[in-house]
Scaffold this motif. Structure first.
Motif, PDB file in Angstrom:
ATOM      1  N   SER A 213      -3.367  -0.908  -1.145  1.00  0.00           N
ATOM      2  CA  SER A 213      -4.054   0.389  -1.172  1.00  0.00           C
ATOM      3  C   SER A 213      -4.460   0.759  -2.590  1.00  0.00           C
ATOM      4  O   SER A 213      -5.568   1.269  -2.820  1.00  0.00           O
ATOM      5  CB  SER A 213      -3.144   1.480  -0.593  1.00  0.00           C
ATOM      6  OG  SER A 213      -3.006   1.342   0.794  1.00  0.00           O
ATOM      7  N   ILE A 214      -3.567   0.521  -3.547  1.00  0.00           N
ATOM      8  CA  ILE A 214      -3.887   0.825  -4.944  1.00  0.00           C
ATOM      9  C   ILE A 214      -5.045  -0.049  -5.421  1.00  0.00           C
ATOM     10  O   ILE A 214      -5.944   0.426  -6.134  1.00  0.00           O
ATOM     11  CB  ILE A 214      -2.641   0.639  -5.818  1.00  0.00           C
ATOM     12  CG1 ILE A 214      -1.571   1.672  -5.454  1.00  0.00           C
ATOM     13  CG2 ILE A 214      -2.997   0.758  -7.297  1.00  0.00           C
ATOM     14  CD1 ILE A 214      -0.270   1.494  -6.204  1.00  0.00           C
TER      15      ILE A 214
ATOM     16  N   ALA B  28      -8.250   1.290  -3.889  1.00  0.00           N
ATOM     17  CA  ALA B  28      -8.641   2.531  -4.554  1.00  0.00           C
ATOM     18  C   ALA B  28      -9.170   2.262  -5.962  1.00  0.00           C
ATOM     19  O   ALA B  28     -10.129   2.907  -6.408  1.00  0.00           O
ATOM     20  CB  ALA B  28      -7.452   3.490  -4.604  1.00  0.00           C
ATOM     21  N   TRP B  29      -8.551   1.323  -6.668  1.00  0.00           N
ATOM     22  CA  TRP B  29      -8.986   1.010  -8.038  1.00  0.00           C
ATOM     23  C   TRP B  29     -10.381   0.394  -8.037  1.00  0.00           C
ATOM     24  O   TRP B  29     -11.238   0.784  -8.845  1.00  0.00           O
ATOM     25  CB  TRP B  29      -7.982   0.080  -8.690  1.00  0.00           C
ATOM     26  CG  TRP B  29      -8.317  -0.282 -10.104  1.00  0.00           C
ATOM     27  CD1 TRP B  29      -8.781  -1.481 -10.565  1.00  0.00           C
ATOM     28  CD2 TRP B  29      -8.226   0.572 -11.251  1.00  0.00           C
ATOM     29  NE1 TRP B  29      -8.979  -1.423 -11.919  1.00  0.00           N
ATOM     30  CE2 TRP B  29      -8.650  -0.175 -12.375  1.00  0.00           C
ATOM     31  CE3 TRP B  29      -7.829   1.895 -11.432  1.00  0.00           C
ATOM     32  CZ2 TRP B  29      -8.678   0.359 -13.648  1.00  0.00           C
ATOM     33  CZ3 TRP B  29      -7.860   2.430 -12.718  1.00  0.00           C
ATOM     34  CH2 TRP B  29      -8.288   1.660 -13.795  1.00  0.00           C
TER      35      TRP B  29
ATOM     36  N   GLU C 222      -6.809   8.931  -8.106  1.00  0.00           N
ATOM     37  CA  GLU C 222      -5.725   9.535  -7.337  1.00  0.00           C
ATOM     38  C   GLU C 222      -6.207   9.929  -5.942  1.00  0.00           C
ATOM     39  O   GLU C 222      -5.515   9.711  -4.941  1.00  0.00           O
ATOM     40  CB  GLU C 222      -5.187  10.771  -8.064  1.00  0.00           C
ATOM     41  CG  GLU C 222      -4.641  10.491  -9.449  1.00  0.00           C
ATOM     42  CD  GLU C 222      -4.263  11.771 -10.166  1.00  0.00           C
ATOM     43  OE1 GLU C 222      -4.102  12.811  -9.488  1.00  0.00           O
ATOM     44  OE2 GLU C 222      -4.139  11.748 -11.407  1.00  0.00           O
TER      45      GLU C 222
ATOM     46  N   ASN D 181      -8.701   8.623  -4.283  1.00  0.00           N
ATOM     47  CA  ASN D 181      -9.028   7.436  -3.512  1.00  0.00           C
ATOM     48  C   ASN D 181      -7.781   6.766  -2.935  1.00  0.00           C
ATOM     49  O   ASN D 181      -7.857   6.105  -1.891  1.00  0.00           O
ATOM     50  CB  ASN D 181      -9.796   6.439  -4.381  1.00  0.00           C
ATOM     51  CG  ASN D 181     -11.238   6.858  -4.587  1.00  0.00           C
ATOM     52  OD1 ASN D 181     -11.779   7.677  -3.850  1.00  0.00           O
ATOM     53  ND2 ASN D 181     -11.870   6.306  -5.600  1.00  0.00           N
ATOM     54  N   ILE D 182      -6.650   6.903  -3.595  1.00  0.00           N
ATOM     55  CA  ILE D 182      -5.416   6.340  -3.032  1.00  0.00           C
ATOM     56  C   ILE D 182      -5.097   7.021  -1.706  1.00  0.00           C
ATOM     57  O   ILE D 182      -4.743   6.366  -0.711  1.00  0.00           O
ATOM     58  CB  ILE D 182      -4.255   6.491  -4.020  1.00  0.00           C
ATOM     59  CG1 ILE D 182      -4.494   5.599  -5.243  1.00  0.00           C
ATOM     60  CG2 ILE D 182      -2.929   6.123  -3.363  1.00  0.00           C
ATOM     61  CD1 ILE D 182      -3.421   5.727  -6.303  1.00  0.00           C
ATOM     62  N   ARG D 183      -5.222   8.336  -1.675  1.00  0.00           N
ATOM     63  CA  ARG D 183      -4.938   9.061  -0.439  1.00  0.00           C
ATOM     64  C   ARG D 183      -6.032   8.827   0.597  1.00  0.00           C
ATOM     65  O   ARG D 183      -5.753   8.699   1.792  1.00  0.00           O
ATOM     66  CB  ARG D 183      -4.776  10.547  -0.734  1.00  0.00           C
ATOM     67  CG  ARG D 183      -3.505  10.856  -1.518  1.00  0.00           C
ATOM     68  CD  ARG D 183      -3.354  12.342  -1.769  1.00  0.00           C
ATOM     69  NE  ARG D 183      -4.208  12.794  -2.852  1.00  0.00           N
ATOM     70  CZ  ARG D 183      -3.846  12.778  -4.133  1.00  0.00           C
ATOM     71  NH1 ARG D 183      -2.659  12.320  -4.480  1.00  0.00           N
ATOM     72  NH2 ARG D 183      -4.655  13.208  -5.065  1.00  0.00           N
TER      73      ARG D 183
ATOM     74  N   GLY E  86      -4.428  -1.997   3.573  1.00  0.00           N
ATOM     75  CA  GLY E  86      -3.703  -0.998   2.818  1.00  0.00           C
ATOM     76  C   GLY E  86      -2.561  -0.394   3.613  1.00  0.00           C
ATOM     77  O   GLY E  86      -2.278  -0.778   4.753  1.00  0.00           O
TER      78      GLY E  86
ATOM     79  N   THR F  57       5.243   5.005   0.351  1.00  0.00           N
ATOM     80  CA  THR F  57       3.944   5.634   0.122  1.00  0.00           C
ATOM     81  C   THR F  57       4.082   6.881  -0.742  1.00  0.00           C
ATOM     82  O   THR F  57       3.334   7.073  -1.712  1.00  0.00           O
ATOM     83  CB  THR F  57       3.300   6.005   1.467  1.00  0.00           C
ATOM     84  OG1 THR F  57       3.174   4.838   2.278  1.00  0.00           O
ATOM     85  CG2 THR F  57       1.931   6.629   1.257  1.00  0.00           C
TER      86      THR F  57
ATOM     87  N   THR G  41       2.782   7.001  -4.628  1.00  0.00           N
ATOM     88  CA  THR G  41       1.703   7.963  -4.855  1.00  0.00           C
ATOM     89  C   THR G  41       2.089   8.974  -5.933  1.00  0.00           C
ATOM     90  O   THR G  41       1.284   9.296  -6.818  1.00  0.00           O
ATOM     91  CB  THR G  41       1.361   8.698  -3.552  1.00  0.00           C
ATOM     92  OG1 THR G  41       0.976   7.747  -2.558  1.00  0.00           O
ATOM     93  CG2 THR G  41       0.221   9.675  -3.777  1.00  0.00           C
TER      94      THR G  41
ATOM     95  N   VAL H   7       2.010   7.190  -9.355  1.00  0.00           N
ATOM     96  CA  VAL H   7       0.643   6.978  -9.833  1.00  0.00           C
ATOM     97  C   VAL H   7       0.021   8.295 -10.280  1.00  0.00           C
ATOM     98  O   VAL H   7      -0.673   8.360 -11.307  1.00  0.00           O
ATOM     99  CB  VAL H   7      -0.202   6.312  -8.731  1.00  0.00           C
ATOM    100  CG1 VAL H   7      -1.676   6.267  -9.133  1.00  0.00           C
ATOM    101  CG2 VAL H   7       0.297   4.905  -8.452  1.00  0.00           C
TER     102      VAL H   7
END
Length: 282
Positions: free
Chosen positions: A82-83, A86-87, A211, A213-215, A227, A251, A255, A258
């Motif tokens: 997932s990270i 998102a990155w 941040e 985009n992670i969620r 993810g 999670t 989260t 990060v």
């Protein structure tokens, strides 16, 4: 001798009172139209306690015992996915939003270019990421993490482009005017007069979007795009509460970590090093 000043009469209070009453009636009407079974709220505490107990079964077991260790390993692997998604999505959004932000700034581009650029940013910002993934990207890549990363990247362009244009419009005109007075061209003015001023703030916007985009990636993962969201959806459908509790804890913990790291980096970029500032002041 001048006459004493007359205090103006106070405005009537009945318009404000009527506005509050109208707002209250609207809220009551919306609640009534929902048709919800409000009696079930009394059973909410019991349900919270019951599901908390189910989810905590896996958390309080020995994390180094088999197969418990595998649960934690798998949860961390999906969270790292997932990270990564998102990155990559944030990088795509950053690269595309930077030129669009300059084109949408009134102090950079002509009015007709600004209008087109802002229209593009508004359209992109109005489309949710999961709609982009379902309608446009799934037919191309299928249920692949690349579709999720590109959806997050495109979704980031609208917000980042708007924030970038606003930062550019609010920069100090002094360095820009000094460069133009020396006969520098438009590209040189953009590169040396504008970009150095707004880049710290723009990078802070990128980190904040990372941040988000992670969620958002967790929601896309529930669609099957990889993810942690994909793992949570599978465990929930299988009613594997003990493993679901482990995945939720991973999670939440990752989260928060990060978010704290990103917030510290943003503060360092915008505020600078406090120790250096104190040393300079001394």
């Amino acid at each position: 001798m001048s006459a004493p000043a007359v205090r103006p009469p106070a405005p009537p209070k009945w318009p404000v009172t009527l506005a509050w009453l109208a707002g209250a009636l609207v809220v009551v009407g919306c609640v009534w139209l929902l048709g919800a079974d409000w009696g079930r709220l009394f059973g909410l505490p019991e349900a919270v306690v019951r599901y908390a107990g189910l989810l905590s079964q896996g958390i309080f077991r020995n994390p180094f015992a088999d197969p418990q260790s595998e649960w934690w390993t798998v949860a961390f692997q999906f969270m790292l996915d997932s990270i990564s998604i998102a990155w990559i999505g944030t990088l795509i959004g950053a690269l595309l939003s930077l030129p669009l932000g300059f084109l949408a700034a009134r102090n950079v581009a002509p009015a007709w270019v600004v209008g087109i650029a802002r229209t593009v940013l508004n359209v992109v910002r109005a489309i949710p990421e999961f709609i982009l993934a379902i309608v446009f990207l799934l037919p191309l890549w299928g249920f692949h993490p690349a579709a999720g990363a590109i959806a997050l990247g495109i979704g980031s362009v609208g917000t980042l482009g708007k924030l970038t244009s606003e930062a550019i419009e609010g920069l100090r005109p002094g360095p820009v005017e000094a460069l133009r007075a020396t006969g520098a061209g438009q590209l040189a003015v953009l590169r040396w007069g504008m970009l150095p001023q707004v880049l710290p703030e723009i990078v802070a916007f990128w980190l904040y979007r990372f941040e988000i985009n992670i969620r958002a990636g967790a929601i896309l993962g529930a669609l099957g795009l990889g993810g942690i969201g994909f793992l949570l959806e599978q465990l929930f459908n299988g009613r594997e509460w003990d493993r679901l509790g482990v995945a939720l804890l991973v999670t939440i913990a990752v989260t928060i970590a990060v978010d704290q790291l990103s917030a510290a980096v943003r503060h360092r970029i915008i505020g600078g090093d406090v120790s250096e500032g104190r040393a300079t002041a001394v």
